[in-house]
Each structure stands twice: as C-alpha cells, then as structure tokens.
Write a protein that holds these residues in place. Structure first.
Motif, mmCIF file in Angstrom:
data_model
loop_
_atom_site.group_PDB
_atom_site.id
_atom_site.type_symbol
_atom_site.label_atom_id
_atom_site.label_comp_id
_atom_site.label_asym_id
_atom_site.label_seq_id
_atom_site.Cartn_x
_atom_site.Cartn_y
_atom_site.Cartn_z
ATOM 1 N N LEU A 172 24.187 -10.426 30.820
ATOM 2 C CA LEU A 172 24.142 -11.090 32.123
ATOM 3 C C LEU A 172 25.529 -11.130 32.749
ATOM 4 N N ILE A 173 26.537 -11.461 31.961
ATOM 5 C CA ILE A 173 27.911 -11.524 32.463
ATOM 6 C C ILE A 173 28.346 -10.160 32.987
ATOM 7 N N THR A 174 27.995 -9.106 32.256
ATOM 8 C CA THR A 174 28.343 -7.749 32.696
ATOM 9 C C THR A 174 27.725 -7.444 34.052
ATOM 10 N N ALA A 175 26.439 -7.762 34.204
ATOM 11 C CA ALA A 175 25.751 -7.470 35.461
ATOM 12 C C ALA A 175 26.333 -8.267 36.621
ATOM 13 N N PHE A 218 17.797 -9.648 30.685
ATOM 14 C CA PHE A 218 19.148 -9.755 30.123
ATOM 15 C C PHE A 218 19.040 -10.384 28.737
ATOM 16 N N PRO A 219 18.895 -9.569 27.699
ATOM 17 C CA PRO A 219 18.672 -10.088 26.347
ATOM 18 C C PRO A 219 19.790 -10.990 25.824
ATOM 19 N N THR A 220 21.036 -10.731 26.248
ATOM 20 C CA THR A 220 22.155 -11.536 25.754
ATOM 21 C C THR A 220 22.986 -12.073 26.919
ATOM 22 N N ARG A 221 23.775 -13.071 26.620
ATOM 23 C CA ARG A 221 24.677 -13.651 27.617
ATOM 24 C C ARG A 221 25.658 -12.606 28.128
#
Length: 237
Positions: free
Chosen positions: A71-74, A65-68
């Motif tokens: 991660l939030i999307t996942a 997860f390169p960006t926050r």
C-alpha cells in the motif's frame, strides 16, 4: 458452442467488465483514503483505518494490497519519483551550490506537505522495491551534488551525506510538532541548517522569520497532547 453475439455470452462479458470496474473503483478509493490518512497522520495508521476510511471491507483491502508495504508503495511512488527528480533538477543547475541549497529546500518542502512522506524519507522498506530503487537513484545523485557543491568552495568539506538524513529526521519532527500552529517553522530550521553547511561568505537564501511566541505555545500544547495520547515517539509497526 455459443457465438460472441449470444445473449448469454454478452451478459458474461458485461458482468466481467462490471467486476473489473468495481475492483478499479475500490482500488482508487483505497489509495485516496490512504493518501488522506498518511498525509494528515503519518504512517502510523492501521490497515483497518484505511479500509474504514475508504468504505471497503478488510478483505477487499487485503486483495488489492496484501501488505502494508504494498500500500505504501502504491501511495508514494509518484512522490518518490518527484524526490528523485529533484536531484536531477539540482544537478542540472549551472551553479552547484545553488542547486544544492534548492534541493535541500525542495525535499524538506515535500516533507512539510505530507506527513506520511516525511516518514517515508526517513525509513527503509526492504520489500517495497520500487520505492527503494528510486531512493537509491536519488542517493547516488545526491552524492554527486555534494561533490560538485564542495568543489565550488561553498559547501563545507566536513559535510557528509548522513547529514541529510539527520536533517530529514529533524525536519520530520518539526513538521509533526508544529503542524497548523506554526506551519513555516520548518523553513527556519532549513535556513539555519544551510548556514551551518555553508562556508563563510556564501550567498544564502533569506532566513524565514521565527514563529510567534503564541504560535509556538500552541504547537507545544498540541505536541504535549499528542505525546500524552501516544501519537508521538511510537515506532511504526
């Protein structure tokens, strides 16, 4: 040229499969850790904390997860799907006012169940395209729901879609402040707001009893401690 049955070839395939399995396990561990932390503490959780909770290195987290926002999307795609689905359920209700009231309660219940999602519903994530697409779908469905509920004469004509955002912001604050001390306080807030949105004589769900003075006192003490520690009112980075 080595055949597929060559022992060395077979060892390479097993090694590749093992690496893929390890990568998938790490991804699952990261998502589970992020869900736990976001649900308990909200989105104001660092990527380093997520990596530590998952038991992986920062580099491993960054690869997955390169960006926050990634991660939030996942983490929240399934919850945003449920959010959009709640609009469809409300629109399918033969009684538009009942559908409207049930939708308000359902969305606020989603917030109460997950502090992280409570924040997601009140923020925009421009790079999280999957989340924003579902949010847009829910928004357009909600506009139709508002129009139908107003047509029944039970929803006030001056209700605006922005009032839903205001409610979600208020509810997120109540959920964060009361937590375990008065976990049903949000229900009373929603009950009062439905009374504010409705026209006189409209049938309404029963109003949740108020929290006990002791429960509210505990919530106020907890909120004071959180504020002193800098956990409340800090913008999410």
């Amino acid at each position: 040229m080595r055949s597929a049955a060559d022992p060395e070839n077979s060892a390479e395939q097993q090694s590749d499969q093992g690496l893929r399995a390890d990568a998938e396990r790490n991804r699952d561990r990261i998502l589970c850790a992020a869900r736990r932390l976001y649900a308990a503490e909200g989105l104001d959780v660092s990527m380093a904390s997520v990596a530590r909770e998952a038991g992986v290195g920062k580099a491993t987290l960054s690869r997955r997860f390169p960006t926050r926002d990634d991660l939030i999307t996942a983490v929240f795609t399934d919850r945003m799907d449920a959010y959009a689905g709640a609009v469809a359920v409300a629109l399918a209700d033969p009684d538009p006012w009942h559908g409207f009231a049930a939708y308000i309660q359902a969305v606020c219940a989603m917030q109460a169940a997950d502090r992280g999602f409570a924040t997601v519903l009140t923020m925009s994530f421009p790079t999280a395209k999957a989340l924003e697409k579902r949010r847009a779908e829910a928004y357009h469905g909600f506009l139709e729901l508002i129009a139908r509920a107003k047509a029944t004469g039970h929803l006030r004509e001056d209700f605006a879609d922005q009032d839903m955002i205001i409610l979600l912001m208020a509810n997120a604050g109540v959920v964060a402040a009361t937590a375990d001390a008065a976990p049903n306080a949000w229900r009373r807030l929603v009950g009062h707001m439905l009374r504010a949105y409705s026209t006189p004589g409209t049938e309404l769900p029963p109003l949740e009893p108020p929290p006990t003075p002791t429960a509210l006192y505990r919530a106020m003490i907890r909120l004071n401690r959180s504020t002193s520690a800098g956990d409340v009112g800090r913008p999410v980075s």
